[in-house]
Scaffold this motif. Structure first.
Motif, PDB file in Angstrom:
ATOM      1  N   LEU A 164      11.585  21.431  49.366  1.00  0.00           N
ATOM      2  CA  LEU A 164      12.699  21.159  48.457  1.00  0.00           C
ATOM      3  C   LEU A 164      12.541  21.909  47.140  1.00  0.00           C
ATOM      4  O   LEU A 164      13.513  22.471  46.608  1.00  0.00           O
ATOM      5  N   ILE A 165      11.330  21.919  46.586  1.00  0.00           N
ATOM      6  CA  ILE A 165      11.110  22.619  45.316  1.00  0.00           C
ATOM      7  C   ILE A 165      11.435  24.097  45.475  1.00  0.00           C
ATOM      8  O   ILE A 165      12.164  24.685  44.658  1.00  0.00           O
ATOM      9  N   GLY A 166      10.902  24.721  46.525  1.00  0.00           N
ATOM     10  CA  GLY A 166      11.169  26.143  46.736  1.00  0.00           C
ATOM     11  C   GLY A 166      12.643  26.438  46.892  1.00  0.00           C
ATOM     12  O   GLY A 166      13.179  27.384  46.283  1.00  0.00           O
ATOM     13  N   MET A 167      13.343  25.657  47.684  1.00  0.00           N
ATOM     14  CA  MET A 167      14.764  25.884  47.919  1.00  0.00           C
ATOM     15  C   MET A 167      15.590  25.602  46.669  1.00  0.00           C
ATOM     16  O   MET A 167      16.543  26.321  46.364  1.00  0.00           O
ATOM     17  N   MET A 168      15.245  24.553  45.925  1.00  0.00           N
ATOM     18  CA  MET A 168      16.013  24.231  44.717  1.00  0.00           C
ATOM     19  C   MET A 168      15.819  25.297  43.647  1.00  0.00           C
ATOM     20  O   MET A 168      16.761  25.636  42.920  1.00  0.00           O
ATOM     21  N   VAL A 169      14.611  25.844  43.534  1.00  0.00           N
ATOM     22  CA  VAL A 169      14.373  26.933  42.581  1.00  0.00           C
ATOM     23  C   VAL A 169      15.183  28.161  42.969  1.00  0.00           C
ATOM     24  O   VAL A 169      15.845  28.787  42.121  1.00  0.00           O
ATOM     25  N   LEU A 170      15.188  28.529  44.240  1.00  0.00           N
ATOM     26  CA  LEU A 170      15.976  29.669  44.699  1.00  0.00           C
ATOM     27  C   LEU A 170      17.470  29.442  44.449  1.00  0.00           C
ATOM     28  O   LEU A 170      18.179  30.349  43.987  1.00  0.00           O
ATOM     29  N   ALA A 171      17.943  28.247  44.749  1.00  0.00           N
ATOM     30  CA  ALA A 171      19.361  27.947  44.573  1.00  0.00           C
ATOM     31  C   ALA A 171      19.754  27.991  43.095  1.00  0.00           C
ATOM     32  O   ALA A 171      20.800  28.550  42.731  1.00  0.00           O
ATOM     33  N   GLU A 172      18.946  27.391  42.235  1.00  0.00           N
ATOM     34  CA  GLU A 172      19.258  27.398  40.804  1.00  0.00           C
ATOM     35  C   GLU A 172      19.167  28.810  40.242  1.00  0.00           C
ATOM     36  O   GLU A 172      19.975  29.203  39.377  1.00  0.00           O
ATOM     37  N   LEU A 173      18.206  29.577  40.710  1.00  0.00           N
ATOM     38  CA  LEU A 173      18.085  30.968  40.292  1.00  0.00           C
ATOM     39  C   LEU A 173      19.335  31.757  40.684  1.00  0.00           C
ATOM     40  O   LEU A 173      19.884  32.524  39.876  1.00  0.00           O
ATOM     41  N   ALA A 174      19.785  31.561  41.914  1.00  0.00           N
ATOM     42  CA  ALA A 174      20.999  32.242  42.374  1.00  0.00           C
ATOM     43  C   ALA A 174      22.206  31.832  41.548  1.00  0.00           C
ATOM     44  O   ALA A 174      23.075  32.657  41.231  1.00  0.00           O
ATOM     45  N   ARG A 175      22.270  30.559  41.181  1.00  0.00           N
ATOM     46  CA  ARG A 175      23.395  30.093  40.362  1.00  0.00           C
ATOM     47  C   ARG A 175      23.386  30.744  38.988  1.00  0.00           C
ATOM     48  O   ARG A 175      24.410  31.248  38.505  1.00  0.00           O
ATOM     49  N   GLN A 176      22.214  30.737  38.332  1.00  0.00           N
ATOM     50  CA  GLN A 176      22.138  31.268  36.972  1.00  0.00           C
ATOM     51  C   GLN A 176      22.299  32.784  36.934  1.00  0.00           C
ATOM     52  O   GLN A 176      22.793  33.329  35.945  1.00  0.00           O
ATOM     53  N   GLU A 177      21.905  33.459  37.993  1.00  0.00           N
ATOM     54  CA  GLU A 177      22.058  34.912  38.049  1.00  0.00           C
ATOM     55  C   GLU A 177      23.455  35.329  38.497  1.00  0.00           C
ATOM     56  O   GLU A 177      23.782  36.510  38.494  1.00  0.00           O
ATOM     57  N   GLY A 178      24.279  34.358  38.899  1.00  0.00           N
ATOM     58  CA  GLY A 178      25.659  34.658  39.272  1.00  0.00           C
ATOM     59  C   GLY A 178      25.836  35.198  40.680  1.00  0.00           C
ATOM     60  O   GLY A 178      26.897  35.736  40.999  1.00  0.00           O
ATOM     61  N   LEU A 179      24.827  35.029  41.538  1.00  0.00           N
ATOM     62  CA  LEU A 179      24.909  35.593  42.878  1.00  0.00           C
ATOM     63  C   LEU A 179      26.021  34.942  43.690  1.00  0.00           C
ATOM     64  O   LEU A 179      26.832  35.629  44.323  1.00  0.00           O
ATOM     65  N   PHE A 180      26.097  33.608  43.670  1.00  0.00           N
ATOM     66  CA  PHE A 180      27.109  32.945  44.474  1.00  0.00           C
ATOM     67  C   PHE A 180      28.499  33.096  43.872  1.00  0.00           C
ATOM     68  O   PHE A 180      29.497  33.139  44.598  1.00  0.00           O
ATOM     69  N   ASP A 181      28.597  33.170  42.548  1.00  0.00           N
ATOM     70  CA  ASP A 181      29.895  33.462  41.928  1.00  0.00           C
ATOM     71  C   ASP A 181      30.406  34.815  42.415  1.00  0.00           C
ATOM     72  O   ASP A 181      31.588  34.987  42.713  1.00  0.00           O
ATOM     73  N   TRP A 182      29.494  35.792  42.488  1.00  0.00           N
ATOM     74  CA  TRP A 182      29.887  37.118  42.947  1.00  0.00           C
ATOM     75  C   TRP A 182      30.353  37.073  44.401  1.00  0.00           C
ATOM     76  O   TRP A 182      31.359  37.677  44.775  1.00  0.00           O
ATOM     77  N   LEU A 183      29.615  36.348  45.245  1.00  0.00           N
ATOM     78  CA  LEU A 183      30.004  36.226  46.642  1.00  0.00           C
ATOM     79  C   LEU A 183      31.377  35.586  46.791  1.00  0.00           C
ATOM     80  O   LEU A 183      32.201  36.028  47.603  1.00  0.00           O
ATOM     81  N   ALA A 184      31.634  34.538  46.002  1.00  0.00           N
ATOM     82  CA  ALA A 184      32.925  33.854  46.085  1.00  0.00           C
ATOM     83  C   ALA A 184      34.060  34.762  45.619  1.00  0.00           C
ATOM     84  O   ALA A 184      35.124  34.830  46.255  1.00  0.00           O
ATOM     85  N   MET A 185      33.860  35.468  44.513  1.00  0.00           N
ATOM     86  CA  MET A 185      34.890  36.384  44.023  1.00  0.00           C
ATOM     87  C   MET A 185      35.116  37.538  45.001  1.00  0.00           C
ATOM     88  O   MET A 185      36.239  38.007  45.205  1.00  0.00           O
ATOM     89  N   TYR A 186      34.035  37.989  45.619  1.00  0.00           N
ATOM     90  CA  TYR A 186      34.136  39.044  46.629  1.00  0.00           C
ATOM     91  C   TYR A 186      34.979  38.558  47.808  1.00  0.00           C
ATOM     92  O   TYR A 186      35.809  39.301  48.349  1.00  0.00           O
ATOM     93  N   ALA A 187      34.777  37.302  48.188  1.00  0.00           N
ATOM     94  CA  ALA A 187      35.570  36.732  49.277  1.00  0.00           C
ATOM     95  C   ALA A 187      37.044  36.668  48.899  1.00  0.00           C
ATOM     96  O   ALA A 187      37.923  36.982  49.718  1.00  0.00           O
ATOM     97  N   VAL A 188      37.345  36.262  47.655  1.00  0.00           N
ATOM     98  CA  VAL A 188      38.737  36.196  47.204  1.00  0.00           C
ATOM     99  C   VAL A 188      39.374  37.584  47.229  1.00  0.00           C
ATOM    100  O   VAL A 188      40.514  37.769  47.670  1.00  0.00           O
ATOM    101  N   GLN A 189      38.646  38.582  46.750  1.00  0.00           N
ATOM    102  CA  GLN A 189      39.169  39.946  46.739  1.00  0.00           C
ATOM    103  C   GLN A 189      39.495  40.413  48.157  1.00  0.00           C
ATOM    104  O   GLN A 189      40.552  41.012  48.403  1.00  0.00           O
ATOM    105  N   HIS A 190      38.609  40.118  49.093  1.00  0.00           N
ATOM    106  CA  HIS A 190      38.819  40.570  50.464  1.00  0.00           C
ATOM    107  C   HIS A 190      39.785  39.685  51.236  1.00  0.00           C
ATOM    108  O   HIS A 190      40.196  40.055  52.350  1.00  0.00           O
ATOM    109  N   ALA A 191      40.160  38.547  50.659  1.00  0.00           N
ATOM    110  CA  ALA A 191      41.210  37.736  51.289  1.00  0.00           C
ATOM    111  C   ALA A 191      42.570  38.417  51.174  1.00  0.00           C
ATOM    112  O   ALA A 191      43.480  38.120  51.949  1.00  0.00           O
TER     113      ALA A 191
END
Length: 417
Positions: free
Chosen positions: A66-93
């Motif tokens: 859990l610690i490893g996964m939560m650190v990776l997830a929070e890191l991805a959130r703060q670095e904007g990785l998932f925001d980028w993926l979501a916006m990329y999905a909207v663009q390609h929609a």
């Protein structure tokens, strides 16, 4: 009489604690209820201290995972990785709500499979909400995707759901054996969840979307985070293939990825550490103690031997019963304690492989019926409330009663092919 009184007290405390975890009265955090109940049971001698400590220690691999996964997830959130993926999905929609629905479902499936269902609930949900606002789309149909795929895809791999580690513990099947057991049931669960959700939300996702979406390039930190996630997935697949525990490799991968990014950018890692939902760890530890207390009453032992007797008469009947009962129990008491009980059953008696697999499918997939069925769905609910969206228990149930039974029946049926 003393045993009866002790058993009654244990089940009363466990019931109150479980209700507190699910309903969060007075907004008291979930872990407070679980830990308080564990301390109370120990303080009054209903659970010996050494037994309680041993129960907490059983979760060592789960805590590290859990610690490893939560650190990776929070890191991805703060670095904007998932925001980028979501916006990329909207663009390609390209203005199509149906296409956006498909892309969100695909991204949610991949995040759940390789980062766990809690990451989908905590990190992807806010990103999908932001993408929907940018596309001027009604967000709920797409937010529901995050909730349902978080559970439907959570037994593709051992790493897809912390409950998998709880159910199997040290008896985790090797990766190839896992894939042999769960590939077809997972495909059924994911496919049927998609079909039912798509049909149920077809009117809402017909609305055209905005097409002028500006997708910012990925930052260097987000690219490193994506690389770290991919390498973590490869490491965990290799670890699982070698039949090793997953907790320590996940912990090391998460810390190493965070350390590399922060050293390269010369930034303080404290924001990431503060963003991690640390309360999940005492919650799981408290639940381990509660399940150990419940085991002392003899109920779990009777359940285990009853299921074993049923399996001796008919393995197929035992598997269907195990899957359906664990699915229903997950909605009554949340899937974390249900998973712990299922794991205890597997340690008390030797069950057929498919019966144990059916228990896991029920624990993982069953919570798609109700809004309080799994920790991932509770985290999803918190995430959408932060964005101003509100989904009532009855609203979720209306959709869940369509989605979950179809996926559960399909998964259990393919388990026996």
């Amino acid at each position: 009489m003393l045993v009866f009184d002790s058993s009654s007290l244990i089940w009363t405390v466990a019931a109150v604690a479980t209700g507190g975890v699910i309903l969060r009265p007075w907004r008291v955090p979930e872990y407070v209820w679980a830990v308080s109940a564990a301390v109370l049971l120990t303080a009054f001698g209903l659970v010996p201290l050494h037994t309680a400590l041993a129960a907490v220690a059983k979760g060592g691999d789960v805590y590290l995972f859990l610690i490893g996964m939560m650190v990776l997830a929070e890191l991805a959130r703060q670095e904007g990785l998932f925001d980028w993926l979501a916006m990329y999905a909207v663009q390609h929609a390209r203005g199509s709500g149906q296409r956006l629905f498909d892309l969100v479902f695909l991204v949610g499936t991949l995040v759940t499979v390789f980062l766990s269902n809690d990451a989908t609930a905590v990190v992807l949900t806010p990103a999908v909400y932001a993408a929907c606002k940018a596309a001027k789309a009604e967000p709920l149909p797409y937010l529901f995707v995050c909730a349902f795929i978080a559970n439907a895809a959570s037994f593709v791999l051992p790493i897809s759901n912390p409950a998998n580690l709880v159910v199997f513990g040290s008896q985790m099947p090797p990766l190839l054996e896992w894939l042999r057991q769960f590939t077809l049931p997972s495909l059924a669960a994911i496919g049927l969840t998609y079909l039912v959700l798509r049909l149920a939300q077809r009117k809402q996702i017909r609305q055209p979307l905005a097409t002028a979406i500006d997708v910012q390039p990925l930052s260097s930190g987000a690219r490193l985070c994506a690389l770290g996630i991919v390498l973590t997935g490869v490491l965990l697949l290799a670890t699982s293939a070698l039949d090793r525990q997953l907790g320590l490799p996940t912990f090391c991968a998460g810390i190493a990825t965070a350390g590399l990014i922060h050293l390269r950018q010369r930034r303080n890692p404290m924001p990431v550490l503060r963003g991690v939902a640390w309360g999940v760890l005492p919650l799981v530890a408290g639940l381990f103690v509660l399940v150990e207390a419940a085991a002392q009453t003899g109920v779990i032992d009777r359940l285990a031997h009853g299921l074993a007797a049923l399996a001796r008469g008919s393995e197929v009947q035992a598997s269907w019963s195990a899957g359906v009962v664990s699915a229903i129990a997950g909605n009554l008491m949340n899937n974390l304690p249900t998973g712990l009980i299922a794991g205890s059953v597997g340690h008390i008696v030797d069950l057929p492989v498919r019966t144990t697999a059916a228990l896991l499918i029920g624990v993982d997939l069953g919570p798609n019926l109700s809004i309080t069925g799994s920790l991932a769905t509770l985290l999803w609910l918190v995430a959408i409330r932060r964005e101003g969206e509100h989904v009532g228990a009855l609203d979720f149930l209306r959709l869940g009663v369509l989605v979950m039974p179809a996926a559960l029946i399909g998964a259990l049926w393919l388990l026996h092919l």
